[in-house]
Design a protein around this motif. Structure first.
Motif, PDB file in Angstrom:
ATOM      1  N   GLU A 160       0.828  -1.205   0.000  1.00 55.56           N
ATOM      2  CA  GLU A 160       0.000   0.000   0.000  1.00 55.56           C
ATOM      3  C   GLU A 160       0.866   1.260   0.000  1.00 55.56           C
ATOM      4  N   ILE A 161       1.724   1.342  -1.004  1.00 54.18           N
ATOM      5  CA  ILE A 161       2.650   2.463  -1.100  1.00 54.18           C
ATOM      6  C   ILE A 161       2.755   2.939  -2.541  1.00 54.18           C
ATOM      7  N   VAL A 162       2.774   4.258  -2.730  1.00 61.24           N
ATOM      8  CA  VAL A 162       3.034   4.878  -4.026  1.00 61.24           C
ATOM      9  C   VAL A 162       4.440   5.457  -3.986  1.00 61.24           C
ATOM     10  N   THR A 163       5.303   5.008  -4.890  1.00 56.60           N
ATOM     11  CA  THR A 163       6.693   5.454  -4.923  1.00 56.60           C
ATOM     12  C   THR A 163       7.002   6.349  -6.107  1.00 56.60           C
ATOM     13  N   CYS A 164       6.182   6.288  -7.162  1.00 53.49           N
ATOM     14  CA  CYS A 164       6.476   7.028  -8.400  1.00 53.49           C
ATOM     15  C   CYS A 164       5.221   7.720  -8.907  1.00 53.49           C
ATOM     16  N   LEU A 165       5.368   8.988  -9.278  1.00 56.62           N
ATOM     17  CA  LEU A 165       4.288   9.767  -9.880  1.00 56.62           C
ATOM     18  C   LEU A 165       4.865  10.590 -11.026  1.00 56.62           C
ATOM     19  N   GLN A 166       4.271  10.471 -12.187  1.00 61.09           N
ATOM     20  CA  GLN A 166       4.718  11.269 -13.327  1.00 61.09           C
ATOM     21  C   GLN A 166       3.653  11.245 -14.406  1.00 61.09           C
ATOM     22  N   ALA A 167       3.413  12.389 -15.040  1.00 61.28           N
ATOM     23  CA  ALA A 167       2.447  12.449 -16.130  1.00 61.28           C
ATOM     24  C   ALA A 167       3.079  11.937 -17.409  1.00 61.28           C
ATOM     25  N   ARG A 168       2.330  11.170 -18.156  1.00 59.41           N
ATOM     26  CA  ARG A 168       2.795  10.722 -19.464  1.00 59.41           C
ATOM     27  C   ARG A 168       2.919  11.926 -20.384  1.00 59.41           C
ATOM     28  N   SER A 202      -6.555   0.482 -15.834  1.00 59.90           N
ATOM     29  CA  SER A 202      -5.574  -0.550 -15.541  1.00 59.90           C
ATOM     30  C   SER A 202      -4.864  -0.987 -16.815  1.00 59.90           C
ATOM     31  N   PRO A 203      -3.522  -1.125 -16.794  1.00 61.06           N
ATOM     32  CA  PRO A 203      -2.807  -1.643 -17.960  1.00 61.06           C
ATOM     33  C   PRO A 203      -2.998  -3.144 -18.087  1.00 61.06           C
ATOM     34  N   SER A 204      -2.321  -3.744 -19.032  1.00 57.91           N
ATOM     35  CA  SER A 204      -2.389  -5.194 -19.208  1.00 57.91           C
ATOM     36  C   SER A 204      -1.844  -5.890 -17.957  1.00 57.91           C
ATOM     37  N   PRO A 205      -2.391  -7.045 -17.586  1.00 55.02           N
ATOM     38  CA  PRO A 205      -1.912  -7.758 -16.397  1.00 55.02           C
ATOM     39  C   PRO A 205      -0.543  -8.389 -16.633  1.00 55.02           C
ATOM     40  N   GLY A 206       0.078  -8.816 -15.537  1.00 51.14           N
ATOM     41  CA  GLY A 206       1.355  -9.514 -15.640  1.00 51.14           C
ATOM     42  C   GLY A 206       2.411  -8.980 -14.704  1.00 51.14           C
ATOM     43  N   LEU A 207       2.296  -7.702 -14.305  1.00 50.48           N
ATOM     44  CA  LEU A 207       3.296  -7.082 -13.446  1.00 50.48           C
ATOM     45  C   LEU A 207       2.837  -7.093 -11.995  1.00 50.48           C
ATOM     46  N   SER A 208       3.756  -7.365 -11.074  1.00 51.84           N
ATOM     47  CA  SER A 208       3.475  -7.294  -9.641  1.00 51.84           C
ATOM     48  C   SER A 208       4.790  -7.024  -8.920  1.00 51.84           C
ATOM     49  N   GLY A 209       4.694  -6.828  -7.591  1.00 49.30           N
ATOM     50  CA  GLY A 209       5.888  -6.535  -6.811  1.00 49.30           C
ATOM     51  C   GLY A 209       5.991  -5.059  -6.499  1.00 49.30           C
ATOM     52  N   LEU A 210       7.214  -4.603  -6.236  1.00 46.34           N
ATOM     53  CA  LEU A 210       7.465  -3.211  -5.868  1.00 46.34           C
ATOM     54  C   LEU A 210       8.206  -2.494  -6.985  1.00 46.34           C
ATOM     55  N   VAL A 211       7.581  -1.464  -7.554  1.00 43.79           N
ATOM     56  CA  VAL A 211       8.246  -0.566  -8.500  1.00 43.79           C
ATOM     57  C   VAL A 211       8.815   0.585  -7.690  1.00 43.79           C
ATOM     58  N   SER A 212      10.138   0.736  -7.713  1.00 41.78           N
ATOM     59  CA  SER A 212      10.771   1.771  -6.897  1.00 41.78           C
ATOM     60  C   SER A 212      11.165   3.005  -7.696  1.00 41.78           C
ATOM     61  N   SER A 213      11.306   2.860  -9.007  1.00 44.21           N
ATOM     62  CA  SER A 213      11.745   3.983  -9.830  1.00 44.21           C
ATOM     63  C   SER A 213      11.242   3.795 -11.249  1.00 44.21           C
ATOM     64  N   MET A 214      10.967   4.894 -11.938  1.00 41.97           N
ATOM     65  CA  MET A 214      10.512   4.793 -13.326  1.00 41.97           C
ATOM     66  C   MET A 214      10.960   6.022 -14.091  1.00 41.97           C
ATOM     67  N   GLU A 215      11.042   5.876 -15.411  1.00 45.25           N
ATOM     68  CA  GLU A 215      11.465   6.966 -16.284  1.00 45.25           C
ATOM     69  C   GLU A 215      10.811   6.777 -17.642  1.00 45.25           C
ATOM     70  N   PHE A 216      10.222   7.858 -18.180  1.00 47.96           N
ATOM     71  CA  PHE A 216       9.641   7.786 -19.516  1.00 47.96           C
ATOM     72  C   PHE A 216      10.734   7.879 -20.570  1.00 47.96           C
ATOM     73  N   ILE A 217      10.599   7.052 -21.603  1.00 43.61           N
ATOM     74  CA  ILE A 217      11.491   7.057 -22.760  1.00 43.61           C
ATOM     75  C   ILE A 217      10.627   7.386 -23.966  1.00 43.61           C
ATOM     76  N   GLY A 218      10.604   8.657 -24.360  1.00 45.50           N
ATOM     77  CA  GLY A 218       9.650   9.070 -25.365  1.00 45.50           C
ATOM     78  C   GLY A 218       8.267   9.199 -24.741  1.00 45.50           C
ATOM     79  N   GLY A 219       7.242   9.253 -25.579  1.00 45.63           N
ATOM     80  CA  GLY A 219       5.894   9.444 -25.077  1.00 45.63           C
ATOM     81  C   GLY A 219       5.109   8.179 -24.861  1.00 45.63           C
ATOM     82  N   ASP A 220       5.607   7.045 -25.360  1.00 46.32           N
ATOM     83  CA  ASP A 220       4.817   5.826 -25.328  1.00 46.32           C
ATOM     84  C   ASP A 220       5.456   4.682 -24.553  1.00 46.32           C
ATOM     85  N   VAL A 221       6.661   4.866 -24.053  1.00 49.59           N
ATOM     86  CA  VAL A 221       7.370   3.796 -23.355  1.00 49.59           C
ATOM     87  C   VAL A 221       7.829   4.297 -21.985  1.00 49.59           C
ATOM     88  N   VAL A 222       7.523   3.521 -20.940  1.00 46.52           N
ATOM     89  CA  VAL A 222       7.979   3.857 -19.600  1.00 46.52           C
ATOM     90  C   VAL A 222       8.820   2.696 -19.081  1.00 46.52           C
TER      91      VAL A 222
END
Length: 379
Positions: free
Chosen positions: A72-80, A115-135
């Motif tokens: 129950e934690i949000v670690t990353c926030l960023q607008a596409r 909701s995006p496509s299923p398949g991902l779980s666990g803890l996402v600690s960091s993220m970065e957008f690469i272009g407008g369509d890939v994170v």
């Protein structure tokens, strides 16, 4: 929040005192705050995420449905980029009544979770957008029942992918990562070594991970890493170009130096940048740094195809060009051949000769040489 000489927090009796904020993001004077947050806002319960209007100095009238499940934690926030989608990542299993594991997006235009496509779980600690369509995600992730440390999501085809050795060959889960101008051919990652429990920093050179943390001693805490640009360069090397350094923040113990809160790494050597202390004199901690200038990495790991109409126009242009080339080549060959063989125009009867009279004797002489034509008569 500091506005001129005024310092203030969120309104009283809204956020529980046990809440911890991990990520802040501002867009169009709206503050989006995420973390391990709970409380009551506008008579509604919140969890993990809260929106605050900085201009009106109050919570927005519409608050998102809270997260639940997981840590129950949000670690990353960023607008596409170029979108109204607010990307939210961390460790959770639901948003409101919608199943959404570790990564979800909130449409700011219609105030609704997707909701995006299923398949991902666990803890996402960091993220970065690469272009407008890939994170790009990093953390302690499970993708399709396989443990990985890096993964990416493509919004165009709603698919998750990994990067073979880059996603798996690390000593432990990733807490923070940074890219430089070479994109995924040069990645820095920090985290905790699963075998020793000590922090690590590794560099991906496009084919393998290499540890670059030999001076960082056990007991250190690495909170954040970032690639910064230099005004005065250093000697270029295979890890970093001469106009960039890696800034490592946290509570660090350096060999032959001692405690520092932030240090610079130029690819070959380490240099302390900031030293902080607490009120009791012990070493302090810097959790993160940000720069006024931001990087753009373009489209990485994504194939781009030319539109069909442009393909037809290009093909037509090539065909016309080849036709003209063949015609020009044929004319050139004919010109060279005639020039080599020589060319003599047929003689022409002059006007004087055409006006001259022919003597009758000459004419009758020509007629006498002609074979007479006879006709046999049948009685």
């Amino acid at each position: 929040m500091i506005n001129d000489n005024k310092v203030q927090g969120l309104p009283n009796n809204t956020i529980d005192e046990s809440s911890v904020f991990h990520q802040l993001y501002v867009r169009d004077n709206i503050l989006y705050a995420g973390g391990q947050i709970s409380g009551q806002v506008n008579s509604n319960s919140i969890s993990g995420l809260v929106f605050y209007d900085l201009t009106a100095d109050r919570y927005t009238s519409s608050q998102p449905a809270g997260i639940s499940g997981g840590q129950e934690i949000v670690t990353c926030l960023q607008a596409r980029p170029n979108s109204d989608q607010l990307i939210v990542a961390g460790s959770f299993e639901q948003v409101g009544g919608l199943t959404c594991n570790s990564f979800c997006f909130y449409d700011l235009g219609v105030n609704r979770w997707y909701s995006p496509s299923p398949g991902l779980s666990g803890l996402v600690s960091s993220m970065e957008f690469i272009g407008g369509d890939v994170v790009l995600f990093a953390g302690d992730i499970t993708l399709n029942n396989s443990q990985v440390y890096f993964a990416q999501y493509n919004f165009k085809d709603s698919s998750f992918t990994t990067f073979d050795n880059m996603s798996t060959l690390l000593p432990g889960p990733v807490n923070s990562f940074a890219l430089n101008d070479n994109g995924l051919n040069s990645v820095f990652a920090s985290g905790l070594d699963s075998s020793s429990g000590n922090p690590y920093i590794a560099h991906w050179d496009g084919s393998s991970w290499n540890r670059v943390d030999s001076v960082i001693q056990p007991g250190s805490t690495i909170a954040d890493i970032a690639v910064m640009e230099l005004e005065n360069g250093h000697n270029s090397n295979s890890v970093l170009p001469n106009n960039q350094v890696l800034l490592v923040s946290g509570n660090l113990v350096l060999q032959d130096f001692g405690n520092a809160s932030s240090v610079f790494f130029d690819g070959s050597s380490w240099q302390p940048a900031f030293i902080t202390t607490k009120a009791d004199g012990t070493s302090g901690t810097i959790n993160s740094f940000f720069s006024q200038s931001s990087k753009s990495y373009g489209q990485i790991q994504e194939k781009k195809y030319m539109k069909r109409g442009f393909v037809v126009l290009v093909a037509l242009a090539i065909a016309v060009g080849l036709t003209f080339m063949l015609v020009a080549l044929g004319l050139l060959i004919a010109y060279i051949r005639r020039k080599r063989q020589g060319y003599e125009a047929p003689s022409r009867v002059s006007k004087t000769e055409m006006a001259e009279t022919i003597p009758p004797a000459t004419l009758f002489e020509e007629m006498s040489h002609a074979k007479p034509r006879t006709t046999k008569l049948t009685p």
